[in-house]
Structure formats: C-alpha cells, structure tokens
Design an enzyme around this catalytic site. Structure first.
Site, PDB file in Angstrom:
ATOM      1  N   CYS A 260       0.853  -1.185   0.000  1.00  0.00           N
ATOM      2  CA  CYS A 260       0.000   0.000   0.000  1.00  0.00           C
ATOM      3  C   CYS A 260       0.887   1.232   0.000  1.00  0.00           C
ATOM      4  CB  CYS A 260      -0.946  -0.027   1.198  1.00  0.00           C
ATOM      5  SG  CYS A 260      -0.107  -0.034   2.806  1.00  0.00           S
ATOM      6  N   SER A 261       0.319   2.384   0.259  1.00  0.00           N
ATOM      7  CA  SER A 261       1.090   3.624   0.155  1.00  0.00           C
ATOM      8  C   SER A 261       2.296   3.644   1.100  1.00  0.00           C
ATOM      9  CB  SER A 261       0.191   4.834   0.447  1.00  0.00           C
ATOM     10  OG  SER A 261      -0.418   4.704   1.725  1.00  0.00           O
ATOM     11  N   ASP A 262       2.111   3.148   2.333  1.00  0.00           N
ATOM     12  CA  ASP A 262       3.202   3.146   3.308  1.00  0.00           C
ATOM     13  C   ASP A 262       3.710   1.753   3.627  1.00  0.00           C
ATOM     14  OD1 ASP A 262       3.412   6.000   3.881  1.00  0.00           O
ATOM     15  OD2 ASP A 262       1.414   5.790   4.761  1.00  0.00           O
ATOM     16  N   GLY A 263       2.870   0.747   3.481  1.00  0.00           N
ATOM     17  CA  GLY A 263       3.323  -0.618   3.696  1.00  0.00           C
ATOM     18  C   GLY A 263       3.020  -1.195   5.055  1.00  0.00           C
ATOM     19  N   TRP A 264       2.211  -0.481   5.879  1.00  0.00           N
ATOM     20  CA  TRP A 264       1.955  -1.020   7.214  1.00  0.00           C
ATOM     21  C   TRP A 264       0.466  -1.035   7.575  1.00  0.00           C
ATOM     22  CZ3 TRP A 264       5.726   3.299   7.948  1.00  0.00           C
ATOM     23  CH2 TRP A 264       5.112   4.556   7.924  1.00  0.00           C
ATOM     24  N   ASP A 265      -0.411  -0.709   6.624  1.00  0.00           N
ATOM     25  CA  ASP A 265      -1.850  -0.737   6.886  1.00  0.00           C
ATOM     26  C   ASP A 265      -2.536  -1.794   6.019  1.00  0.00           C
ATOM     27  OD1 ASP A 265      -1.916   1.204   8.900  1.00  0.00           O
ATOM     28  OD2 ASP A 265      -1.979   2.835   7.453  1.00  0.00           O
ATOM     29  N   ARG A 266      -2.858  -1.450   4.790  1.00  0.00           N
ATOM     30  CA  ARG A 266      -3.510  -2.408   3.879  1.00  0.00           C
ATOM     31  C   ARG A 266      -2.614  -3.604   3.588  1.00  0.00           C
ATOM     32  NH1 ARG A 266      -8.466  -1.051   4.954  1.00  0.00           N
ATOM     33  NH2 ARG A 266      -8.925   1.127   4.452  1.00  0.00           N
TER      34      ARG A 266
ATOM     35  N   ARG B 164      -2.516   4.571  15.236  1.00  0.00           N
ATOM     36  CA  ARG B 164      -3.800   4.103  14.691  1.00  0.00           C
ATOM     37  C   ARG B 164      -4.846   3.923  15.796  1.00  0.00           C
ATOM     38  NH1 ARG B 164      -1.694   5.886  10.971  1.00  0.00           N
ATOM     39  NH2 ARG B 164      -1.116   4.864   9.009  1.00  0.00           N
TER      40      ARG B 164
END
Length: 298
Positions: free
Chosen positions: A26-32, A72
């Site tokens: 994903c955009s940062d790599g730690w959510d989706r 989060r």
C-alpha cells in the site's frame, strides 16, 4: 470489509491456483499491506488458523512489519489526530466473517477475537503499544511490560478460546465476499446494548459467555452461591459492570442505571417451568442482589 476480503481472496487464488508470486504494497506498507498479507496467509495455510499460528501471524504481519498501533489506536496522542484508523479492527472483523463461513476451519472462536481487540485498546500489556519494534525496544517494553501472548495461552483461559467445532481443513479456503454473506458483528459492536440485539449475542460461543478478567476464586464463589457445579463451563461470566450470564436453563442479567439508584437491575429468568429447580422453587432475586452488591464493593 468486503473489499479487504476480496483482495485477500484474489491474492490467495493467484498463489494457490496460478502458482505465482504476488507483491503487496500500500502507500506506506503497514496498513492495507498487513491486512491483505495476513488474511491471505490465513486463507492459504491451515497453520495460521490455529490459536498459536494466529498469534504468530499477528506478530509477524502486524507487529514486526511496523503497523503503527500507537497512532492508529490513539494510545499516545495528546490531541485528536488524523492518524487514528480502525485498520486492525477491520482485519479482526474480516477474520470473524471467515469463522462464520467456515465454522470448523479455525481453532479459535469469537471470544478469542474479541479478547485480542479488547487487549489492543486496553494498554494492559506492552504488545500493542508504540508504533514499531525499534520504539518498543528503546522504550524497554519487553522488560517493563507484560506480553499478551502468555495471557492468551494461559491454561485456565485457553479452553474458552477454543472452537468446539474445530476440524482442520488441509487446503486453502475461499470465502464468499458479497454483502449478503457478511452480517453485522453484533457480538462485538452490540455487546453492551440491551434487548433483542443483546440477546442474539448473549453467549459468545455455543451458549458460553466468559469474563476473562474475573479471578477464578471470585468466579467459584459466585458458582457456590448460585448452586452451580464448579465444573460447569457455562457458569463462567463476562463482566460485572454490565453482563449477560447464561447458565443451564437460566439467564442472569445485571444492568446499570436503575430507578432506585442501586448499581444493578437484576433479572433472573428460568427457562424451565420450575423457577429454581435446584432449590425446589421460589425466587432467588434477593440472594443474587446481595452477591451483586458484594462484588461491586470488591
């Protein structure tokens, strides 16, 4: 939730069916990324559908990869921030829907999932504090705080987290992702509501509710006062503040905010024709009221 399940299903289909590697980012790599990779592994590998395997999955795909639990979940925010987001809740809810569609595929039950979510928000352990492993090590959390995993695997608590219908499925599972197959998780979102909605989920799993914070001695005392055999699994309860208690042939409900200003409103409804089959009839409301008041004092 449907989109997350669709993404994980597509990943698992590509890996299992087409035999190809899949890059997820994903955009940062730690959510989706954490959501999709963890769910895809759960769909593909039966090991991660066990209790121990699921804990390893969380540790590997959420904690070790740097999901920002501190931001989060808003643990350390002095002011409101746009960084709060129910990313981990969405993952756990997705797992809940898998347990609905495949009742015997997971070793754990709904109570287990709710317990993990509660612990993530409670800050009682250091497992979900701060944003990454570096911050936890620098903050000396491994030394100064307890880990959640030994609590989950405690021999007294663990039986209540086990799925009594568990029958391992050796291969991959492919869930349905249309809205008609996804229901409201009332066991989590409506568990503090009362009336019909609460009655639907009064028992988190097969007629058994659990209060995982009640010391065993206090639980045994309640069992003795209510003449419930100590070996009865259905005698365990969830919460003194607001709780539904379901025992063999009976429902025991404590509620807050009564008109006379007492801590609880008590109702005791027996399903059998005899109001109290263990005592030969008569009301037990008075005895239960005394127990409730004593527990509030404790």
């Amino acid at each position: 939730i449907r989109t997350i399940l669709r993404g994980a299903k597509r990943i698992s289909a590509l890996v299992e069916g087409a035999g190809v590697s899949v890059l997820v980012h994903c955009s940062d790599g730690w959510d989706r990324t954490s959501q999709l990779c963890a769910l895809a592994k759960l769909l593909l590998d039966p090991f991660y559908r066990t209790i121990a395997g699921f804990l390893i999955l969380i540790d590997m795909e959420w904690l070790a990869t740097g999901h920002k639990f501190g931001e989060r979940l808003g643990h350390h925010m002095v002011e409101e921030t746009s960084e709060r987001s129910p990313v981990f809740l969405q993952f756990i809810e997705s797992v809940y829907h898998l347990t609905n569609q495949f009742p015997g595929a997971m070793e754990f039950n709904e109570t287990f999932l709710i317990y993990i979510l509660d612990q993530a928000h409670s800050c009682e352990t250091g497992t979900f504090l701060l944003n990454n492993e570096r911050e936890r090590i620098e903050g000396r959390l491994p030394k100064n705080t307890a880990s959640l995993w030994p609590l989950v695997l405690d021999e007294e608590r663990l039986p209540f987290f086990r799925n009594m219908l568990y029958k391992p499925i050796s291969g991959a599972i492919q869930p349905e992702t249309e809205s008609i197959h996804l229901d409201l998780w009332s066991g989590y979102y409506l568990r503090w509501s009362w009336g019909d909605a609460a009655d639907l989920r009064a028992n988190l799993f097969l007629g058994t509710t659990i209060n995982y914070n009640i010391p065993s001695l206090k639980r045994e005392r309640l069992e003795r006062e209510l003449n419930i055999p100590a070996s009865s699994e259905s005698a365990t309860t969830r919460g003194y503040d607001q709780m539904d208690r379901r025992v063999t042939g009976a429902t025991y409900v404590m509620r807050k905010g009564t008109s006379d200003g007492t801590h609880f409103k008590r109702e005791f409804k027996w399903a059998s024709p005899n109001p109290n089959p263990r005592r030969g009839g008569g009301s037990t409301t008075q005895g239960i009221e005394e127990i409730a008041k004593q527990e509030v004092a404790i």
